[in-house]
Design an enzyme around this catalytic site. Structure first.
Site, short mmCIF file in Angstrom:
data_model
loop_
_atom_site.label_atom_id
_atom_site.label_comp_id
_atom_site.label_asym_id
_atom_site.label_seq_id
_atom_site.Cartn_x
_atom_site.Cartn_y
_atom_site.Cartn_z
N PRO B 165 20.79 2.70 -4.54
CA PRO B 165 21.90 3.19 -3.72
C PRO B 165 21.52 4.33 -2.77
O PRO B 165 22.00 4.37 -1.63
CB PRO B 165 22.94 3.66 -4.76
N TYR B 171 17.32 2.05 4.89
CA TYR B 171 17.02 0.71 5.37
C TYR B 171 17.96 0.24 6.48
O TYR B 171 17.60 -0.59 7.31
CB TYR B 171 17.05 -0.29 4.20
#
Lengths: 275, 193
Positions: B165, B171
Site C-alpha cells: 500500500p 508506481y
C-alpha cells in the site's frame, strides 16, 4: 444423452467442501472471463475416501523419483487427500524406478490425476484427466479459446508463451468407445477441455494465467479441480508464493480455493492496461 | 527532510513543451495502442546513464557479474529475508529482465528490480528495492523506466506487479493503475486451506 455411471470418481474435491454456491470458472487474464451458472456438487467424504483408495491401487502410479522425494513439500498442510496419498505411497519402498504399469488403456504419468470417470450405456469409457505436464496443442487451445469467447492470438506466440511457462496444466477428456471387434481396442480420442498455466522464476514466485474450461463441461467443479491441482503441483515444487490476478466476478471462486484478495493490502497494478 | 521522488526529479527533468497529465484519465487509454505510450512522460529517461555514472552509479541489466552476497545484503537492508543462494541463482536464471545498480565507491549493489513472465504476453515485476541510504534520489524511477523499456522492447504488452500500500503512489506516476476494471491481486494462503 443418457449416461450410466458405473464408476464415478470425483477424486480431488476437498472432503470438507461446504457446497459453495455458483462457481464461476475462472480466468485470471485481464481480457476475458468465463461464467458458469450451476452449482458445484460435493459428494460425501466417505465416498471420496473409498474411491481414492481403490483408484490409487489401480491407477495412480506416481513415480517416486528422488527429485520428487526431495521436493516433497512437508510444509504443505496435509488435507485428507494428501494424507491418504502419502499413506499409500509410503507402503511402497523408496523407489527410483519406473512404476509398474498394468494393462491400462490410460497411461498415467506423474502429475496426472483422473478427475472423472464414466462408463456410458453403450460401453464408451470417458475420463477427464488433469495433467501438469501434458502437451497442449496450440490449435486445440485456439478452439477452446474460441468456445469461451477469448480473442485469438497468433499461434506462434501462444506456442512460445506455453514453452516459456513454468507449468501448463490441462484437462483432457479421453473417450474410448467399446471395441467393435472383441480383440482390438478402439482408438482412444482425446480432447482438450480445460487449461491453466503459470509463469514462475522456478524458485520463489508463480503467477497463474489463462484459466479456462470448455463451457460444455463447466458447472461440474472442473475449474476448481484444475486450479486446486495446479496449486498442489506448485507447492510440491516448493514455490512459496502463488499469485494471480482475478477478474472481479471470479474473486470469490478463488477465495474458495484458498486465495486471498489484496493480501496485507497489496494491490495489483498494471502498466497502461488495455480494456 | 526527504523530498518526494517527484520533487527531486523536477530538478533533472528537461523543460517540456508539452506537459502531459501525471495521472492521465482512463479514457485516454482506450484508443491508444501500447506503442504510443512512451515509457516516460518526456520520452527520455528521467536521468541518463551518463548522469548516473558521473555520480558513481552504474546500471547493469545482465545477471553476469552480479554478486549474490551483495544482493542478499541489499535485501536484508530493506527488510526482505536473506535468500538461499542456490534458490536465488535459480530465480535469476529464470528471470526475463533484471536491473541492478552498482555503487562504485562502496562497491555495493544499491538498487535492484526484476521481471518474470512468459516473455511474450505477460510480465510481473518483483523485488524492486533501493538501499535506504540512497532512497529519495529518483533511483527507483530510474530502474523502473529501464526495466519497462526493456519489456516493451521485447513486445510484452501486459506488465503487472504487486504493490504494497505505501508504494502504490510510487508506481502510479510511472503509468501503473491499480485494480483496473476491478481486477484484484490474489495470493494463495496456506492458512486458509
Amino acid at each position: 444423452m443418457a449416461m450410466v455411471c458405473s464408476t464415478v470418481s470425483f477424486l480431488v474435491l476437498p472432503p470438507h467442501c461446504s457446497g459453495r454456491p455458483s462457481c464461476n470458472v475462472a480466468c485470471s487474464s485481464s481480457c476475458c472471463s468465463v461464467a458458469s451458472s450451476s452449482h458445484a456438487y460435493c459428494p460425501a467424504s466417505r465416498n471420496i475416501v473409498s474411491i481414492l483408495t481403490s483408484s490409487h491401487q489401480q491407477r495412480h502410479h506416481h513415480p517416486l523419483t528422488s527429485d520428487a522425494l526431495d521436493k516433497r513439500d512437508l510444509r504443505t498442510k496435509a488435507g485428507l487427500w494428501d494424507s491418504i496419498r502419502s499413506g499409500l505411497l509410503k507402503t511402497s519402498p523408496t523407489s527410483v524406478t519406473e512404476p509398474e504399469r498394468k494393462e491400462d488403456e490410460f497411461d498415467l504419468v506423474e502429475g496426472e490425476v483422473v478427475l472423472v470417470e464414466k462408463v456410458q450405456t453403450d460401453g464408451t469409457v470417458e475420463k477427464i484427466v488433469f495433467a501438469s505436464g501434458a502437451e497442449v496443442d496450440v490449435y486445440e487451445l485456439e478452439l477452446l479459446c474460441d468456445k469461451v469467447g477469448w480473442p485469438r492470438r497468433p499461434p506462434s506466440k501462444v506456442a512460445a508463451a506455453l514453452r516459456n511457462s513454468y507449468m501448463v496444466a490441462s484437462l483432457h477428456l479421453y473417450r474410448q468407445p467399446p471395441s467393435a471387434d472383441g480383440d482390438i481396442p478402439a482408438l482412444e480420442k482425446r480432447e482438450l477441455i480445460g487449461m491453466a498455466r503459470a509463469t514462475s522464476d522456478h524458485a520463489f514466485n508463480a503467477t497463474i494465467w489463462d484459466v479456462l474450461v470448455d463451457p460444455l463441461y463447466q458447472g461440474q467443479g472442473l475449474g476448481k479441480a484444475l486450479v486446486e491441482q495446479m496449486v498442489r503441483a506448485l507447492l510440491r515444487r516448493d514455490i512459496g508464493n502463488i499469485t494471480l490476478f482475478a477478474d472481479a466476478q471470479v474473486v470469490d471462486f478463488y477465495k474458495g480455493l484458498g486465495f486471498e484478495a489484496d493480501p496485507e493490502g497489496i494491490k495489483g497494478m498494471f502498466w497502461y492496461p488495455r480494456y | 527532510m526527504m523530498l518526494s521522488i517527484n520533487g527531486w526529479l523536477n530538478l533533472f527533468q528537461p523543460i517540456q513543451l508539452q506537459l502531459p497529465l501525471l495521472y492521465p484519465s482512463l479514457a485516454s487509454y482506450h484508443h491508444e495502442s501500447r506503442q504510443n505510450h512512451s515509457v516516460t512522460e518526456s520520452g527520455m529517461f528521467s536521468q541518463s546513464d551518463d548522469d548516473l555514472n558521473s555520480r558513481g552509479f552504474e546500471i547493469h541489466m545482465s545477471r553476469d557479474d552480479i554478486n549474490l552476497d551483495k544482493l542478499n545484503s541489499l535485501f536484508v537492508m530493506v527488510g526482505f529475508p536473506r535468500r538461499e543462494k542456490g534458490k536465488l541463482l535459480r530465480a535469476l536464471e529464470h528471470t526475463v529482465s533484471l536491473l541492478w545498480i552498482h555503487e562504485k565507491k562502496s562497491g555495493s549493489i544499491i538498487g535492484f528490480a526484476r521481471a518474470t513472465g512468459d516473455s511474450i504476453f505477460n510480465a510481473i515485476i518483483w523485488d524492486v528495492v533501493v538501499d535506504p541510504s540512497y532512497q529519495g534520489l529518483g533511483l527507483g524511477k530510474v530502474m523502473m523506466e529501464r526495466l519497462i523499456a526493456d519489456l516493451v522492447k521485447r513486445g510484452i504488452s501486459n506488465i503487472a506487479l504487486y504493490a504494497e500500500p505505501n508504494v502504490v503512489g510510487f508506481y502510479q506516476p510511472l503509468g501503473f493503475i491499480s485494480d483496473p476494471d476491478g481486477i484484484r491481486a490474489m495470493a494463495y494462503s496456506r492458512r486458509r486451506r
